[in-house]
Enzyme design. Structure first.
Site, mmCIF file in Angstrom:
data_model
loop_
_atom_site.group_PDB
_atom_site.id
_atom_site.type_symbol
_atom_site.label_atom_id
_atom_site.label_comp_id
_atom_site.label_asym_id
_atom_site.label_seq_id
_atom_site.Cartn_x
_atom_site.Cartn_y
_atom_site.Cartn_z
ATOM 1 N N CYS A 61 0.864 -1.118 -0.136
ATOM 2 C CA CYS A 61 0.098 0.085 -0.022
ATOM 3 C C CYS A 61 0.870 1.221 0.073
ATOM 4 O O CYS A 61 0.717 2.322 -0.984
ATOM 5 C CB CYS A 61 -0.880 -0.012 1.311
ATOM 6 S SG CYS A 61 -2.107 1.436 1.374
ATOM 7 N N CYS A 62 1.862 1.243 0.880
ATOM 8 C CA CYS A 62 2.733 2.346 0.926
ATOM 9 C C CYS A 62 3.510 2.371 -0.401
ATOM 10 O O CYS A 62 4.005 3.430 -0.930
ATOM 11 C CB CYS A 62 3.910 2.230 1.966
ATOM 12 S SG CYS A 62 3.280 2.880 3.553
ATOM 13 N N CYS B 75 -3.539 3.877 9.464
ATOM 14 C CA CYS B 75 -2.413 3.471 10.290
ATOM 15 C C CYS B 75 -1.643 4.462 11.271
ATOM 16 O O CYS B 75 -0.664 4.098 11.461
ATOM 17 C CB CYS B 75 -1.223 3.409 8.950
ATOM 18 S SG CYS B 75 -1.762 2.300 7.807
ATOM 19 N N CYS C 144 -1.203 8.377 7.723
ATOM 20 C CA CYS C 144 -2.460 7.907 6.944
ATOM 21 C C CYS C 144 -3.443 7.593 8.306
ATOM 22 O O CYS C 144 -2.838 6.820 9.068
ATOM 23 C CB CYS C 144 -2.226 7.133 6.133
ATOM 24 S SG CYS C 144 -1.609 7.270 4.692
ATOM 25 N N CYS D 67 7.621 4.105 5.870
ATOM 26 C CA CYS D 67 6.668 3.834 4.569
ATOM 27 C C CYS D 67 7.616 3.608 3.630
ATOM 28 O O CYS D 67 7.360 3.173 2.533
ATOM 29 C CB CYS D 67 6.041 5.068 4.475
ATOM 30 S SG CYS D 67 6.771 6.503 4.046
HETATM 31 S S1 SF4 Z 1 0.417 4.501 5.746
HETATM 32 FE FE1 SF4 Z 1 -1.132 3.005 5.723
HETATM 33 S S2 SF4 Z 1 -2.796 3.807 4.422
HETATM 34 FE FE2 SF4 Z 1 -0.942 5.070 4.086
HETATM 35 S S3 SF4 Z 1 0.121 4.449 2.400
HETATM 36 FE FE3 SF4 Z 1 1.130 3.231 3.987
HETATM 37 S S4 SF4 Z 1 -0.185 1.358 4.421
HETATM 38 FE FE4 SF4 Z 1 -1.283 2.896 2.872
#
Ligand code: SF4
Length: 236
Positions: free
Chosen positions: A110-111, A194, A191, A217
């Site tokens: 996701c990151c 998280c 985010c 991240c």
């Molecule tokens: S911090 Fe969480 S929601 Fe944001 S990009 Fe990374 S995994 Fe995705």
């Protein structure tokens, strides 16, 4: 990037480091900011040197509304004219995170699609990046250098030696507005899915990816997950 060029910045930090960097690499430098809990300090320094410097904000699509509101407030208050709001590629979201829940299944990926890839694209054409990481945040940041080189690009960390007290004192001295979530117990803001309230001056990032081993991240490291040190200081 010839590493000998960095010798002239040895021993500098804070605005004393930022100013010559923005001057010497004018048009080639981008600031990366999360507009998070402590971001106002670096952004204020930037605004005092050059309000038009490109400031990259990664809009992952998962930020707290309070962060987006704070971003608008700081841009207005500091008169920043170079803020660039970067979003993930639609194709990546559609292909890998169509329902927006990838963070709960694979946070690293996701990151990767929401931060790392968009940032890499946004930084094309820049030779220098500036961010506001601090050693006192611990873990991988504890040994942060003021200057390093990664992927052929100079990385500058003017606040590496700042403590929580330094940050608070700077915010007060310049009457900078606090991120709205700091008043609700968030020491570090990322985010929404998280980030939890929590943290302390000794572990400010305790609320980030709480309960997971993940602490970063990945946007601050080289493609090999390493930093190459060029110059450093050990005290603030
Ligand atoms: S911090 Fe969480 S929601 Fe944001 S990009 Fe990374 S995994 Fe995705």
């Amino acid at each position: 990037m010839d590493r000998r060029i960095f010798e002239s910045y040895a021993g500098l930090e804070g605005r004393q480091l930022l100013e010559p960097i923005l001057r010497d690499f004018a048009g080639r430098t981008a600031v990366v900011s999360s507009f998070g809990a402590e971001s106002a300090v670096l952004l204020h320094m930037v605004s005092e040197v050059n309000k038009a410097v490109p400031v990259i904000f990664l809009d992952t699509g998962k930020h707290f509304w309070e962060t987006l509101s704070y971003r608008a407030k700081l841009i207005d208050r500091l008169g920043l004219t170079g803020v660039r709001i970067i979003t993930p590629a639609e194709a990546d979201l559609a292909g890998q995170d169509p329902d927006g829940t990838l963070h709960s299944r694979n946070a690293d990926q996701c990151c990767h699609i929401r931060k790392t890839l968009p940032l890499a694209k946004a930084l094309e054409g820049f030779d220098v990046t500036v961010s506001g990481r601090k050693r006192y945040h611990g873990a991988a940041r504890a040994t942060l250098d003021f200057l390093s080189i990664a992927d052929g690009r100079l990385k500058v960390e003017p606040l590496a030696g700042f403590s929580a007290l330094d940050i608070n004192a700077y915010m007060k001295a310049h009457d900078l507005p606090a991120h709205p979530l700091t008043g609700l117990g968030y020491f570090s803001v990322g985010c929404e899915p998280c980030t939890e309230p929590g943290g302390s001056s000794s572990d400010p990032r305790a609320g980030r990816w709480a309960g997971a081993t993940k602490t970063e991240c990945g946007i601050h490291w080289t493609v090999n997950g390493e930093q190459v040190t060029l110059a450093s200081r050990t005290s603030h």
